[in-house]
Design a protein around this motif. Structure first.
Motif, PDB file in Angstrom:
ATOM      1  N   ASP A 106      27.518  43.611  34.991  1.00 26.95           N
ATOM      2  CA  ASP A 106      27.072  44.672  35.881  1.00 26.95           C
ATOM      3  C   ASP A 106      28.315  45.152  36.618  1.00 26.95           C
ATOM      4  N   PRO A 108      20.641  49.539  46.261  1.00 27.32           N
ATOM      5  CA  PRO A 108      20.246  50.828  45.692  1.00 27.32           C
ATOM      6  C   PRO A 108      18.791  50.768  45.229  1.00 27.32           C
ATOM      7  N   ASP A 109      18.258  51.897  44.797  1.00 26.75           N
ATOM      8  CA  ASP A 109      16.849  51.952  44.398  1.00 26.75           C
ATOM      9  C   ASP A 109      16.523  50.981  43.268  1.00 26.75           C
ATOM     10  N   ASN A 110      17.480  50.725  42.377  1.00 25.74           N
ATOM     11  CA  ASN A 110      17.242  49.804  41.263  1.00 25.74           C
ATOM     12  C   ASN A 110      17.822  48.418  41.522  1.00 25.74           C
ATOM     13  N   GLY A 111      18.220  48.131  42.761  1.00 24.87           N
ATOM     14  CA  GLY A 111      18.776  46.829  43.099  1.00 24.87           C
ATOM     15  C   GLY A 111      17.707  45.758  43.175  1.00 24.87           C
ATOM     16  N   HIS A 112      18.131  44.500  43.116  1.00 21.20           N
ATOM     17  CA  HIS A 112      17.197  43.372  43.146  1.00 21.20           C
ATOM     18  C   HIS A 112      17.527  42.435  44.301  1.00 21.20           C
ATOM     19  N   GLU A 141      11.582  49.601  48.072  1.00 26.58           N
ATOM     20  CA  GLU A 141      10.542  50.622  47.937  1.00 26.58           C
ATOM     21  C   GLU A 141      10.655  51.524  49.162  1.00 26.58           C
ATOM     22  N   THR A 191      12.386  44.621  44.675  1.00 22.85           N
ATOM     23  CA  THR A 191      13.249  45.794  44.609  1.00 22.85           C
ATOM     24  C   THR A 191      12.890  46.704  45.777  1.00 22.85           C
ATOM     25  N   LEU A 206       8.665  42.359  41.985  1.00 26.71           N
ATOM     26  CA  LEU A 206       8.834  42.523  40.543  1.00 26.71           C
ATOM     27  C   LEU A 206       8.365  41.300  39.765  1.00 26.71           C
ATOM     28  N   SER A 218      24.493  45.291  43.721  1.00 23.29           N
ATOM     29  CA  SER A 218      23.391  45.365  42.764  1.00 23.29           C
ATOM     30  C   SER A 218      22.330  44.290  42.998  1.00 23.29           C
ATOM     31  N   HIS A 219      22.749  43.112  43.487  1.00 18.15           N
ATOM     32  CA  HIS A 219      21.812  41.995  43.692  1.00 18.15           C
ATOM     33  C   HIS A 219      22.140  41.265  44.991  1.00 18.15           C
TER      34      HIS A 219
END
Length: 203
Positions: free
Chosen positions: A45, A146-150, A192, A190, A172, A118-119
């Protein structure tokens, strides 16, 4: 039990006795739990992986082994004693001493304002921390990802969480690690973001 394992256990127990609410358990995370958590993070990543509450480094070691580029890993730990141990055992990693309630400020001071995360992997005992601190940590994590981060959080409360999630997050997945002592639950969330918050940030 090896000398280093005993030393890690002694250090962890000492911190638990001194500040039990910020440690959460008398026993550090097991290798099974650490590897299970690390597998929730992709090998490759381009974003940073932030570990909150690195403790004696069990999950830190598993994350190092998981990541193709371990330089992505940044650890945050509040205990000065444990930070000293982490820096000795992980001299190539970025180990930050500080409170996760000021996570954004801590990370920007080390990584710069244009960092991409990212995570976020958390071992913090949220159920035993003061509610205002938990709210502050949750808000910091939600704002940094970010919106797609975990956001990966483990807990020793292994009951069915249902559809519950921290404010500002969507669940998730959930899994359990029975080989840990005590057994643990690993939740993956994630961000929202509400339409109102998105409009405000775009203004």
């Amino acid at each position: 039990m090896g000398l280093e394992t005993f030393a890690s256990l002694a250090a962890f127990c000492g911190e638990f006795i001194a500040t039990p609410r910020t440690i959460g358990s008398l026993i550090p995370s097991s290798g099974w739990l650490a590897r299970h958590i690390a597998r929730q993070v992709p090998e490759t990543d381009d974003g940073y992986v932030i570990e909150l509450g690195a403790g004696t480094g069990a999950i830190t070691r598993a994350l190092e082994q998981q990541l193709s580029n371990p330089d992505r890993l940044v650890c945050v730990e509040r205990s000065a004693t444990l930070v000293t141990r982490l820096r000795r055992h992980f001299p190539q990693r970025c180990i930050i001493e500080g409170d996760a309630g000021q996570l954004g400020e801590l990370l920007r001071s080390q990584l710069g304002a244009d960092m991409r995360i990212s995570h976020i992997v958390s071992s913090l005992p949220l159920r035993s921390l003061a509610p205002p601190l938990v709210a502050a940590i949750s808000q910091e994590v939600q704002q940094l990802l970010p919106d797609n981060g975990h956001y990966i959080q483990f807990t020793y409360h292994i009951g069915d969480p249902g559809d519950s999630a921290p404010p500002g997050f969507r669940r998730l997945g959930t899994s359990r690690v029975w080989g840990n002592l005590p057994p643990a639950r690993v939740d993956v969330f994630t961000p929202e973001r509400s339409e109102t918050a998105d409009l405000a940030s775009a203004a």
